[in-house]
Design a protein around this motif. Structure first.
Motif, mmCIF file in Angstrom:
data_model
loop_
_atom_site.group_PDB
_atom_site.id
_atom_site.type_symbol
_atom_site.label_atom_id
_atom_site.label_comp_id
_atom_site.label_asym_id
_atom_site.label_seq_id
_atom_site.Cartn_x
_atom_site.Cartn_y
_atom_site.Cartn_z
ATOM 1 N N GLY A 284 33.896 22.594 53.937
ATOM 2 C CA GLY A 284 33.291 23.760 53.301
ATOM 3 C C GLY A 284 32.961 23.551 51.835
ATOM 4 O O GLY A 284 32.622 24.502 51.125
ATOM 5 N N SER A 285 33.057 22.301 51.362
ATOM 6 C CA SER A 285 32.815 21.966 49.949
ATOM 7 C C SER A 285 33.739 22.738 49.005
ATOM 8 O O SER A 285 33.412 22.934 47.837
ATOM 9 N N THR A 286 34.878 23.217 49.525
ATOM 10 C CA THR A 286 35.823 23.936 48.675
ATOM 11 C C THR A 286 36.457 22.977 47.685
ATOM 12 O O THR A 286 36.597 21.793 47.940
ATOM 13 N N GLY A 287 36.865 23.511 46.568
ATOM 14 C CA GLY A 287 37.366 22.673 45.490
ATOM 15 C C GLY A 287 36.213 22.183 44.652
ATOM 16 O O GLY A 287 36.137 22.449 43.437
ATOM 17 N N LEU A 288 35.272 21.508 45.278
ATOM 18 C CA LEU A 288 34.064 21.047 44.592
ATOM 19 C C LEU A 288 33.232 22.237 44.130
ATOM 20 O O LEU A 288 32.706 22.239 43.007
ATOM 21 N N ALA A 289 33.116 23.255 44.981
ATOM 22 C CA ALA A 289 32.327 24.438 44.630
ATOM 23 C C ALA A 289 32.935 25.165 43.441
ATOM 24 O O ALA A 289 32.230 25.516 42.485
ATOM 25 N N GLU A 290 34.242 25.401 43.484
ATOM 26 C CA GLU A 290 34.903 26.126 42.390
ATOM 27 C C GLU A 290 34.781 25.358 41.076
ATOM 28 O O GLU A 290 34.529 25.940 40.019
ATOM 29 N N ALA A 291 34.943 24.026 41.150
ATOM 30 C CA ALA A 291 34.828 23.202 39.950
ATOM 31 C C ALA A 291 33.403 23.237 39.392
ATOM 32 O O ALA A 291 33.193 23.313 38.177
ATOM 33 N N ALA A 292 32.422 23.194 40.298
ATOM 34 C CA ALA A 292 31.023 23.213 39.867
ATOM 35 C C ALA A 292 30.664 24.550 39.213
ATOM 36 O O ALA A 292 30.045 24.585 38.139
ATOM 37 N N TYR A 293 31.069 25.654 39.844
ATOM 38 C CA TYR A 293 30.792 26.959 39.254
ATOM 39 C C TYR A 293 31.492 27.105 37.909
ATOM 40 O O TYR A 293 30.910 27.618 36.942
ATOM 41 N N GLY A 294 32.750 26.664 37.835
ATOM 42 C CA GLY A 294 33.477 26.749 36.579
ATOM 43 C C GLY A 294 32.838 25.911 35.494
ATOM 44 O O GLY A 294 32.701 26.347 34.338
ATOM 45 N N GLY A 295 32.413 24.693 35.852
ATOM 46 C CA GLY A 295 31.817 23.805 34.864
ATOM 47 C C GLY A 295 30.488 24.308 34.333
ATOM 48 O O GLY A 295 30.249 24.343 33.121
ATOM 49 N N PHE A 296 29.617 24.729 35.237
ATOM 50 C CA PHE A 296 28.286 25.161 34.800
ATOM 51 C C PHE A 296 28.335 26.511 34.083
ATOM 52 O O PHE A 296 27.711 26.685 33.023
ATOM 53 N N TYR A 297 29.074 27.477 34.633
ATOM 54 C CA TYR A 297 29.055 28.813 34.039
ATOM 55 C C TYR A 297 29.900 28.914 32.774
ATOM 56 O O TYR A 297 29.802 29.901 32.037
ATOM 57 N N SER A 298 30.694 27.897 32.482
ATOM 58 C CA SER A 298 31.389 27.871 31.190
ATOM 59 C C SER A 298 30.379 27.736 30.050
ATOM 60 O O SER A 298 30.673 28.090 28.902
ATOM 61 N N LEU A 299 29.173 27.249 30.375
ATOM 62 C CA LEU A 299 28.123 27.086 29.371
ATOM 63 C C LEU A 299 27.509 28.422 28.960
ATOM 64 O O LEU A 299 26.773 28.481 27.968
ATOM 65 N N LEU A 300 27.796 29.477 29.698
ATOM 66 C CA LEU A 300 27.216 30.793 29.393
ATOM 67 C C LEU A 300 28.150 31.656 28.553
ATOM 68 O O LEU A 300 27.898 32.850 28.370
ATOM 69 N N GLY A 301 29.228 31.077 28.061
ATOM 70 C CA GLY A 301 30.114 31.798 27.147
ATOM 71 C C GLY A 301 30.955 32.877 27.794
ATOM 72 O O GLY A 301 31.212 33.915 27.162
ATOM 73 N N LEU A 302 31.411 32.657 29.014
ATOM 74 C CA LEU A 302 32.251 33.659 29.659
ATOM 75 C C LEU A 302 33.685 33.648 29.132
ATOM 76 O O LEU A 302 34.436 34.602 29.355
ATOM 77 N N GLY A 303 34.064 32.578 28.484
ATOM 78 C CA GLY A 303 35.379 32.526 27.833
ATOM 79 C C GLY A 303 36.538 32.780 28.776
ATOM 80 O O GLY A 303 36.647 32.162 29.837
ATOM 81 N N ASN A 304 37.395 33.727 28.386
ATOM 82 C CA ASN A 304 38.595 33.996 29.194
ATOM 83 C C ASN A 304 38.294 34.730 30.499
ATOM 84 O O ASN A 304 39.200 34.961 31.290
ATOM 85 N N MET A 305 37.051 35.090 30.727
ATOM 86 C CA MET A 305 36.678 35.746 31.982
ATOM 87 C C MET A 305 36.043 34.772 32.980
ATOM 88 O O MET A 305 35.592 35.185 34.040
ATOM 89 N N LEU A 306 36.020 33.483 32.620
ATOM 90 C CA LEU A 306 35.439 32.501 33.532
ATOM 91 C C LEU A 306 36.232 32.431 34.833
ATOM 92 O O LEU A 306 35.646 32.378 35.923
ATOM 93 N N GLY A 307 37.575 32.436 34.720
ATOM 94 C CA GLY A 307 38.414 32.390 35.922
ATOM 95 C C GLY A 307 38.156 33.551 36.853
ATOM 96 O O GLY A 307 37.859 33.350 38.050
ATOM 97 N N PRO A 308 38.250 34.813 36.368
ATOM 98 C CA PRO A 308 37.942 35.961 37.239
ATOM 99 C C PRO A 308 36.527 35.922 37.796
ATOM 100 O O PRO A 308 36.301 36.307 38.950
ATOM 101 N N PHE A 309 35.573 35.437 36.999
ATOM 102 C CA PHE A 309 34.193 35.350 37.478
ATOM 103 C C PHE A 309 34.099 34.420 38.688
ATOM 104 O O PHE A 309 33.493 34.769 39.709
ATOM 105 N N VAL A 310 34.693 33.231 38.584
ATOM 106 C CA VAL A 310 34.635 32.265 39.694
ATOM 107 C C VAL A 310 35.371 32.821 40.911
ATOM 108 O O VAL A 310 34.921 32.658 42.052
#
Length: 368
Positions: A284-310
């Protein structure tokens, strides 16, 4: 569910939970809980609604592809097969498990096996063309925007690697489709490896069945290139609607968390991620998906809300698929159980419509 699939399910969920925990621990601080308490529940509900609407568009795409070949398959059946495939896709590498489910369900809907396979392959080709075009444009824009070193080069390299992998698969499929003689030759050679212990007459029967199946399969594709090409056009539109819904979910969740959605970059990120997730790394590409979303969306300045967002994004795009797929699969199992009870007792000459209520135009013509 079979034991091997249960094992894949738990492995898939395990990878996902570990990756989510890592993302949360890396971004969590004292303000995270306070910010999360202001989550707009309507936005989260809207995100789930978009995901459900995407599955409806998927079912509609299958319906019109079948309709262009002359088969009448109810929209409800098409939606259910798309939803059922989500469960197996969520626990198989590159999400390839959903295709056999849809082929099986189309076959149960009275489509010949070759036609059912062709429909499923065509819908995947439509998506592949759409995603490859989108990701090449998106990856180029991403590389230019973040060429100043702000983004880790490994992340950009991973995006291009996924793009190359996906493009290569598409090219190989196109080349295969252009050479039916090669498909027959290679297929016969592979079949011999599995039938060499059979009697010669049995081997010949398997060979003839394979060759006839390939001929019928390519005959269906010629229909898509001819009188059924309107189905391709409609299918492409529904592919756009499907991905439009799926790619809007992240922006809706960002709004729910109190952030301005960067729609352009969000779509670019998801195009790149969709291609990266084609790499068969984990179930299911799990693990890889969460890491990819976390890595890319950290560029949008979500800061401490990146975890809840993912977490919220994966609840909508992954964990809901497990529930939706389970319910849809249960409907299929219940239908099959009813058919086993009804069919033996039904008179052969009754002329009744099958329990599934699914018929093809070709069958109707034959009856007439």
């Amino acid at each position: 569910m079979e034991a091997k699939y249960r094992k894949l399910l738990w492995i898939s969920i395990g990878f996902s939970l570990v990756a989510l925990l890592v993302v949360i621990l890396l971004t969590f601080d004292e303000n995270t809980i306070d910010n999360l308490s202001r989550l707009n529940g309507w936005c989260l509900l809207g995100a789930f609604g978009l995901h459900l609407l995407a599955i409806v568009f998927w079912g509609a795409r299958i319906l019109f592809l079948c309709r262009s070949l002359g088969y009448r398959v109810p929209l409800r059946h098409c939606i259910n097969m798309a939803a059922a495939g989500q469960l197996i896709a969520a626990i198989t590498p590159s999400s390839i498990g959903g295709e056999p489910v849809r082929v099986h369900e189309l076959y149960k809907a009275k489509l010949p096996l070759a036609d059912a396979t062709a429909v499923v392959l065509v819908e995947r080709l439509l998506e592949a063309v759409l995603l490859v075009l989108g990701v090449i444009i998106g990856m180029s824009a991403f590389s230019i925007i973040y060429s100043n070193g702000e983004v880790d080069g490994a992340l950009i390299a991973a995006g291009w690697a996924g793009c190359g992998f996906f493009t290569a698969i598409l090219v190989v499929l196109i080349l295969i489709m252009r050479k039916p003689a090669n498909v027959k030759r290679w297929g016969v050679k592979i079949a011999r490896l599995f039938t060499r212990k059979m009697k010669p007459e049995k081997q010949e029967k398997v060979k003839d069945g394979f060759v006839n199946g390939v001929d019928q399969f390519y005959g269906t594709f010629r229909h898509f290139a001819g009188k059924a090409r309107w189905g391709l056009a409609v299918g492409f539109v529904f592919s756009l609607l499907f991905w439009g819904c799926e790619f809007s979910i992240a922006s809706v969740i960002m709004v729910g968390l109190g952030f301005e959605p960067n729609i352009l970059l969000s779509v670019v990120f998801q195009l790149i991620i969709a291609v990266i997730l084609m790499i068969p790394a984990t179930p299911g590409s799990t693990g890889l998906a969460e890491a990819a979303y976390g890595g890319f969306y950290s560029l949008l300045g979500l800061g401490n809300m990146l975890g809840p967002f993912v977490v919220l994004l994966r609840l909508v795009l992954y964990y809901s698929n497990l529930i939706i797929g389970f319910v849809a699969s249960f409907i299929i199992v219940r239908r099959e159980a009813r058919l086993k009870e009804v069919i033996p007792s039904a008179p052969a000459e009754s002329g009744e419509v099958p329990v599934s209520g699914i018929v093809s135009e070709s069958n109707l013509k034959n009856e007439k």
